[in-house]
Design a protein around this motif. Structure first.
Motif, mmCIF file in Angstrom:
data_model
loop_
_atom_site.group_PDB
_atom_site.id
_atom_site.type_symbol
_atom_site.label_atom_id
_atom_site.label_comp_id
_atom_site.label_asym_id
_atom_site.label_seq_id
_atom_site.Cartn_x
_atom_site.Cartn_y
_atom_site.Cartn_z
ATOM 1 N N GLU A 199 -7.557 -10.951 -4.595
ATOM 2 C CA GLU A 199 -7.158 -12.032 -3.689
ATOM 3 C C GLU A 199 -5.708 -11.904 -3.239
ATOM 4 O O GLU A 199 -5.392 -12.144 -2.067
ATOM 5 C CB GLU A 199 -7.370 -13.385 -4.379
ATOM 6 N N ILE A 200 -4.811 -11.547 -4.154
ATOM 7 C CA ILE A 200 -3.388 -11.498 -3.814
ATOM 8 C C ILE A 200 -2.994 -10.144 -3.232
ATOM 9 O O ILE A 200 -2.496 -10.047 -2.101
ATOM 10 C CB ILE A 200 -2.523 -11.830 -5.041
ATOM 11 N N TYR A 201 -3.206 -9.084 -3.996
ATOM 12 C CA TYR A 201 -2.827 -7.759 -3.516
ATOM 13 C C TYR A 201 -3.693 -7.339 -2.334
ATOM 14 O O TYR A 201 -3.202 -6.740 -1.369
ATOM 15 C CB TYR A 201 -2.940 -6.733 -4.639
ATOM 16 N N GLY A 202 -4.993 -7.644 -2.425
ATOM 17 C CA GLY A 202 -5.888 -7.263 -1.338
ATOM 18 C C GLY A 202 -5.534 -7.921 -0.021
ATOM 19 O O GLY A 202 -5.671 -7.323 1.045
ATOM 20 N N CYS A 208 -5.633 -1.598 0.319
ATOM 21 C CA CYS A 208 -5.059 -0.973 -0.871
ATOM 22 C C CYS A 208 -6.160 -0.530 -1.827
ATOM 23 O O CYS A 208 -7.272 -1.054 -1.817
ATOM 24 C CB CYS A 208 -4.100 -1.927 -1.582
ATOM 25 N N LYS A 209 -5.826 0.431 -2.631
ATOM 26 C CA LYS A 209 -6.767 0.928 -3.636
ATOM 27 C C LYS A 209 -6.480 0.217 -4.958
ATOM 28 O O LYS A 209 -5.346 0.226 -5.453
ATOM 29 C CB LYS A 209 -6.607 2.438 -3.807
ATOM 30 N N LEU A 210 -7.487 -0.414 -5.549
ATOM 31 C CA LEU A 210 -7.354 -1.092 -6.831
ATOM 32 C C LEU A 210 -8.129 -0.315 -7.875
ATOM 33 O O LEU A 210 -9.346 -0.122 -7.751
ATOM 34 C CB LEU A 210 -7.883 -2.522 -6.741
ATOM 35 N N ILE A 211 -7.441 0.138 -8.918
ATOM 36 C CA ILE A 211 -8.062 0.943 -9.960
ATOM 37 C C ILE A 211 -7.927 0.228 -11.292
ATOM 38 O O ILE A 211 -6.821 0.094 -11.834
ATOM 39 C CB ILE A 211 -7.415 2.339 -10.048
ATOM 40 N N LYS A 218 -4.102 -0.585 -11.461
ATOM 41 C CA LYS A 218 -3.217 0.218 -10.626
ATOM 42 C C LYS A 218 -3.493 -0.126 -9.160
ATOM 43 O O LYS A 218 -4.639 -0.098 -8.721
ATOM 44 C CB LYS A 218 -3.427 1.705 -10.886
ATOM 45 N N VAL A 219 -2.435 -0.459 -8.424
ATOM 46 C CA VAL A 219 -2.537 -0.793 -7.005
ATOM 47 C C VAL A 219 -1.785 0.276 -6.219
ATOM 48 O O VAL A 219 -0.586 0.477 -6.449
ATOM 49 C CB VAL A 219 -1.939 -2.176 -6.710
ATOM 50 N N ILE A 220 -2.479 0.945 -5.307
ATOM 51 C CA ILE A 220 -1.869 2.032 -4.546
ATOM 52 C C ILE A 220 -2.075 1.764 -3.061
ATOM 53 O O ILE A 220 -3.187 1.514 -2.609
ATOM 54 C CB ILE A 220 -2.492 3.392 -4.930
#
Length: 239
Positions: A199-202, A208-211, A218-220
């Motif tokens: 919700e926040i990073y996306g 972004c890539k969420l791993i 990990k957010v890239i």
């Protein structure tokens, strides 16, 4: 922030020893470095391990941290290795003034101490087109896990640490993990759940890539400028 800084100063030496022993070099960064490698920023650089690692791949590396004790540890390491391309700053990232942009911005287990939306917006401005933002932070379905879960975890980890590092080192890791100062710090942490990351990073870092990797997420994300537009458009380039 002042209270958090005092907490980190209290555990700096032992925390740095433990994290250096357990994690070693952050080789996981190598697959996510940008093509252009002039400048890098480590937010919450702690004892400086990542700054030193990145100094082999970037012309200039800046590390920033609030804790004077952590930064002294980092400075001692940098001086020992005679690294001329590493700069260390004691400051609050959210209020610090930077006179340049960066090709790579990294942060490990620091963003949960910050106003995340504000920190991400600042990172987007500080990142050069083509640059990469890599945030690694704790993930938990319960914002603040109970203290007993950390103590139980320390007991469960002890045999594995004994086998891998020897009895003396295993005892030192256990002592740190169950120390009052460390547990008091953990009791003030507030982590995001997987959904919270989405919700926040996306939202703030579209594409972004969420791993998800055990205790951490990990957010890239890469910042690119689309040709033909007068303004910058942010998105993640995969692959």
């Amino acid at each position: 922030m002042e209270n958090i800084t005092k907490q980190f100063n209290a555990v700096a030496l032992e925390y740095d020893w433990v994290i250096t022993l357990l994690e070693g070099k952050p080789d996981y960064l190598l697959d996510n470095l940008p093509d252009r490698r002039v400048s890098a920023l480590d937010i919450g650089c702690g004892g400086g391990n990542t700054c030193i690692f990145l100094s082999s791949y970037f012309q200039h590396v800046t590390g920033i941290d609030l804790s004077a004790d952590f930064l002294q540890i980092a400075k001692d390491k940098v001086e020992k290795e005679d690294l001329q391309n590493v700069e260390l700053l004691q400051d609050d990232f959210l209020t610090a003034v930077f006179e340049k942009q960066f090709d790579f911005i990294f942060s490990r287990t620091t963003f949960h101490h910050l106003d995340i939306p504000e920190a991400l917006e600042k990172c987007k401005k500080l990142l050069k087109p083509g640059g990469i933002l890599f945030v690694m932070d704790n993930v938990s379905e319960k914002p603040t896990p109970s203290t007993w879960t950390y103590i139980v975890g320390a007991y469960l980890d002890f045999p594995r640490h004994w086998k891998r590092f020897g009895l003396k080192n295993a005892r030192r890791i256990f002592k740190h993990s169950t120390s009052k100062s460390w547990l008091n710090h953990l009791a003030t942490d507030r982590y995001l759940s997987k959904k919270g990351y989405e919700e926040i990073y996306g939202k703030l870092l579209p594409g972004c890539k969420l791993i998800s990797d055990g205790w951490n997420m990990k957010v890239i994300w890469q910042k690119l400028a689309k040709k033909g537009l007068s303004h910058e458009t942010y998105y993640f380039r995969s692959g």
